[in-house]
Design a protein around this motif. Structure first.
Motif, mmCIF file in Angstrom:
data_model
loop_
_atom_site.group_PDB
_atom_site.id
_atom_site.type_symbol
_atom_site.label_atom_id
_atom_site.label_comp_id
_atom_site.label_asym_id
_atom_site.label_seq_id
_atom_site.Cartn_x
_atom_site.Cartn_y
_atom_site.Cartn_z
ATOM 1 N N GLN A 216 0.839 -1.208 0.000
ATOM 2 C CA GLN A 216 0.000 0.000 0.000
ATOM 3 C C GLN A 216 0.872 1.256 0.000
ATOM 4 O O GLN A 216 2.053 1.199 0.362
ATOM 5 C CB GLN A 216 -0.875 0.025 1.255
ATOM 6 N N SER A 278 -6.188 -3.274 -6.451
ATOM 7 C CA SER A 278 -7.353 -4.144 -6.268
ATOM 8 C C SER A 278 -7.906 -4.412 -7.657
ATOM 9 O O SER A 278 -7.573 -3.678 -8.594
ATOM 10 C CB SER A 278 -8.414 -3.484 -5.381
ATOM 11 N N ILE B 86 -13.536 3.386 4.858
ATOM 12 C CA ILE B 86 -13.076 2.465 3.827
ATOM 13 C C ILE B 86 -14.025 2.616 2.647
ATOM 14 O O ILE B 86 -15.240 2.449 2.818
ATOM 15 C CB ILE B 86 -13.132 0.998 4.342
ATOM 16 N N ASP B 88 -16.174 1.750 -0.537
ATOM 17 C CA ASP B 88 -16.752 0.579 -1.218
ATOM 18 C C ASP B 88 -17.907 1.060 -2.091
ATOM 19 O O ASP B 88 -18.088 2.273 -2.262
ATOM 20 C CB ASP B 88 -17.189 -0.492 -0.211
ATOM 21 N N GLN B 124 -5.836 -4.043 4.934
ATOM 22 C CA GLN B 124 -6.596 -4.763 3.901
ATOM 23 C C GLN B 124 -7.104 -3.827 2.804
ATOM 24 O O GLN B 124 -7.590 -4.285 1.781
ATOM 25 C CB GLN B 124 -7.838 -5.433 4.528
ATOM 26 N N ALA B 125 -6.998 -2.509 3.028
ATOM 27 C CA ALA B 125 -7.747 -1.564 2.198
ATOM 28 C C ALA B 125 -6.999 -1.186 0.927
ATOM 29 O O ALA B 125 -5.775 -1.122 0.908
ATOM 30 C CB ALA B 125 -8.045 -0.306 3.000
ATOM 31 N N SER B 126 -7.754 -0.930 -0.156
ATOM 32 C CA SER B 126 -7.126 -0.407 -1.364
ATOM 33 C C SER B 126 -7.529 1.043 -1.614
ATOM 34 O O SER B 126 -7.001 1.699 -2.503
ATOM 35 C CB SER B 126 -7.511 -1.255 -2.574
ATOM 36 N N ALA B 128 -8.786 3.900 1.255
ATOM 37 C CA ALA B 128 -9.279 4.194 2.602
ATOM 38 C C ALA B 128 -8.655 5.493 3.086
ATOM 39 O O ALA B 128 -7.681 5.967 2.514
ATOM 40 C CB ALA B 128 -8.915 3.061 3.555
#
Lengths: 450, 160
Positions: A216, A278, B86, B88, B124-126, B128
């Motif tokens: 990241q 992603s 986050i 989405d 885990q975030a892409s 955020a």
């Protein structure tokens, strides 16, 4: 990096004689310095955190290949792309190619010193793309075709009247009344830039750090422009120096705790934005070397610890006197004076290491404890050894050394100087010397004690 | 030689020994909730405590000022007084960035002390962000103006 520092004395004089710049720099002690002090004090043992940050950065630099490899693997596993650029032209080409392959026309950009370093905007424009800087300060100087004068406050040398004139000339908008207030200027930029955000094909950002084990990047802004630059267009390109990598979120957290506090005195910037690859994102990271790897293993490696907070600029008596444009290099202030010769060679930047009193405040406030004065002294030594220093200075220093090594010569030179000062009666702006010199007073005091 | 190889040959390739960075959150205040509120307010965020509900429409109507959006934050971090968002499909980035007024709902049960507590979520975030107050700029005359590109007002509804 533009090679303009050879006119340093000229530029420094221009800075000293610029009343707008002087007024802006005059408030730095109250704004940046005081806020940094208070904010770090609230952290408890800030010095221990700075030691930890220094050690973490040193660890990274000693294992840089490993962590970049790890980062690359993590990005690619999630469907992203990592590109490697040896120098500015390679980085420009990679980014232009990504944009062309996607038939992009409009590019938005969030503030990035690395992109200033490689003159990215000129390359994108030459490739027929329209580029819009979205950080307000960067946007203003882009409209004025200027360069940033501070790492985190690029338009600090301008007044609201300057900005109003620029906006009035460059924005084709119907206004009810002429622009005057800061809030009106910010509102107009918000309206104009929103169109750019929503219509961009590619967004280009920098990164404050890359997290090796997760693949990241994190970047911080107060405006939120990085988020709109990165999230709205289909394609997000990150341009980042290879040294900006940290092993894990533990290290990222350490850096984030120090970065904003050292920069503006905020506990955290308003937006800390985290991006990764992603399946939904077209995500590219361009890793820029551009001379950085040549510093590894040398006595100047510590420069690669820099997190670009700007604290050394905000506390430097020379920067605060002459401003950022005087340095004529991408990076101004003590870090610029130490880094520019390392990246471009000393010859074009030979005056920059002299632009320091060596007072040591830069090292004292650096969150990663870069020994800036020692590196500046090293460059001065190099400039002398390579005969880059003007002959008058070199001969002057040799004469000074000669006189200082012979006591009777030193005393008579001092006597002559005192006499000249006394006779000139302050004609050169020097105060008249006291009747007796320090040395003779000292001798007399010692004599009376006996 | 490719650019990658040519850069890599210049970099140290040794595998690092286990590396630990001290976990360095420090908080003097005793109450998690109080610390969160105090720090959020220091960053020009308005905080309101509300009782548990699933219907926020009355709050949105009541707080509306210009274009207004409401988002739900999975975490609030007391150390900074910031919220974690986050992105989405239901809450894309622009939902939090474009309105004039941003209302963020966070449950007191989802308040954590330190940034460390948010790592499982963040790593885990892409797409955020941590948000600490309304968007701002100091780029004109070093004077803070709210509402640079993002919200001019930020309101946190802290739900019991």
């Amino acid at each position: 990096m533009n090679i303009e520092s050879h006119s340093f004395p000229h530029r420094a004089k221009a800075g000293l004689n610029n009343p707008t710049l002087q007024a802006a720099l005059a408030v730095f002690p109250d704004r940046f310095q005081a806020k940094r002090r208070v904010s770090l004090a609230a952290l408890g043992d800030a010095d221990a955190l700075r030691d930890a940050a220094r050690d973490m950065k040193d660890h990274v630099l000693s294992h840089l290949g490993f962590y970049l490899h790890q980062f690359e693997g993590a990005v690619e596993r999630n469907g992203g792309h990592v590109h490697w650029a040896r120098d500015a032209s390679e980085a420009q080409r990679i980014i232009v190619d990504i944009a062309r392959e996607r038939h992009a026309q409009r590019v938005t950009k969030s503030k990035s010193m690395a992109s200033e370093e490689i003159h990215l905007n000129a390359a994108l424009e030459a490739a027929g793309l329209s580029v819009t800087e979205t950080d307000l300060g960067e946007y203003i100087i882009q409209l004025r075709r200027e360069t940033p004068s501070h790492i985190i406050a690029p338009a600090v040398h301008l007044t609201r009247a300057d900005v109003a004139t620029t906006f009035t000339g460059r924005h084709a908008l119907k206004r009810e009344k002429p622009l005057a207030e800061r809030s009106e200027l910010v509102a107009e930029a918000r309206t104009v830039l929103r169109e750019h955000f929503l219509n961009a094909d590619v967004g280009i950002t920098g990164a404050n750090l890359m997290v090796a084990d997760t693949g990241q990047i994190a970047l911080v802004t107060n405006e939120g422009n990085a988020d709109l630059t990165a999230s709205v267009p289909k394609t997000h390109i990150v341009l980042v120096g290879i040294e900006k990598i940290v092993p894990s979120w533990a290290d990222a957290s350490l850096q984030l705790r120090l970065l904003a506090r050292s920069a503006t005195g905020q506990p955290l910037s308003t937006y800390t934005s985290i991006y990764g690859a992603s399946p939904q994102r077209d995500f590219h990271v361009v890793l820029l070397d551009n001379g950085r790897s040549t510093l590894l293993g040398t006595d100047k490696q510590a420069l690669l610890r820099c997190i670009r907070c700007g604290a050394c600029l905000n506390h430097c008596p020379i920067y605060l006197a002459i401003g950022g444009h005087a340095y004529g290099a991408t990076y101004a202030g003590p870090i610029g004076a130490a880094l520019s010769p390392a990246l471009d060679g000393l010859r074009p930047h030979r005056d920059l290491p002299e632009a320091s009193t060596l007072c040591g405040r830069c090292e004292a406030v650096c969150p990663v404890r870069i020994p800036l004065p020692a590196i500046l002294r090293h460059w001065r030594h190099q400039a002398g050894a390579q005969k880059l220093t003007p002959w008058a200075v070199r001969w002057g220093l040799m004469g000074w050394r000669f006189i200082n090594q012979i006591p009777w010569l030193y005393r008579s030179a001092l006597f002559c100087a005192r006499l000249a000062l006394r006779l000139s009666g302050g004609a050169f702006g020097f105060p008249a010397p006291p009747a007796a010199s320090f040395q003779s007073q000292w001798q007399r005091a010692r004599g009376s004690q006996k | 030689m490719s650019a990658r190889e040519s850069i890599m040959t210049r970099l140290p390739q040794v595998t690092p020994p286990p590396h630990t960075t001290p976990v360095c959150g420090q908080l003097s205040s005793t109450s998690l909730v109080d610390a969160f509120i105090e720090r959020a307010q220091a960053a020009q965020t308005h905080v309101e405590r509300i009782s548990a509900t699933n219907d926020f429409s009355s709050y949105v109507d009541q707080l509306r000022d210009g274009p207004t959006e409401l988002v739900v934050a999975p975490l609030g971090i007391a150390e900074f007084g910031c919220v974690v968002l986050i992105a989405d499909e239901t809450q894309p980035t622009i939902k939090a960035l474009l309105p004039d007024t941003l209302i963020v709902v966070v449950s007191v049960d989802h308040l954590v002390l330190y940034l460390e507590d948010a790592w499982p979520l963040l790593s885990q975030a892409s797409d955020a962000r941590l948000i600490l107050g309304p968007s701002r700029t100091g780029d004109i005359e070093q004077t803070m103006e709210l509402g640079a590109h993002g919200p001019k007002r930020m309101i946190i509804l802290l739900m019991e």
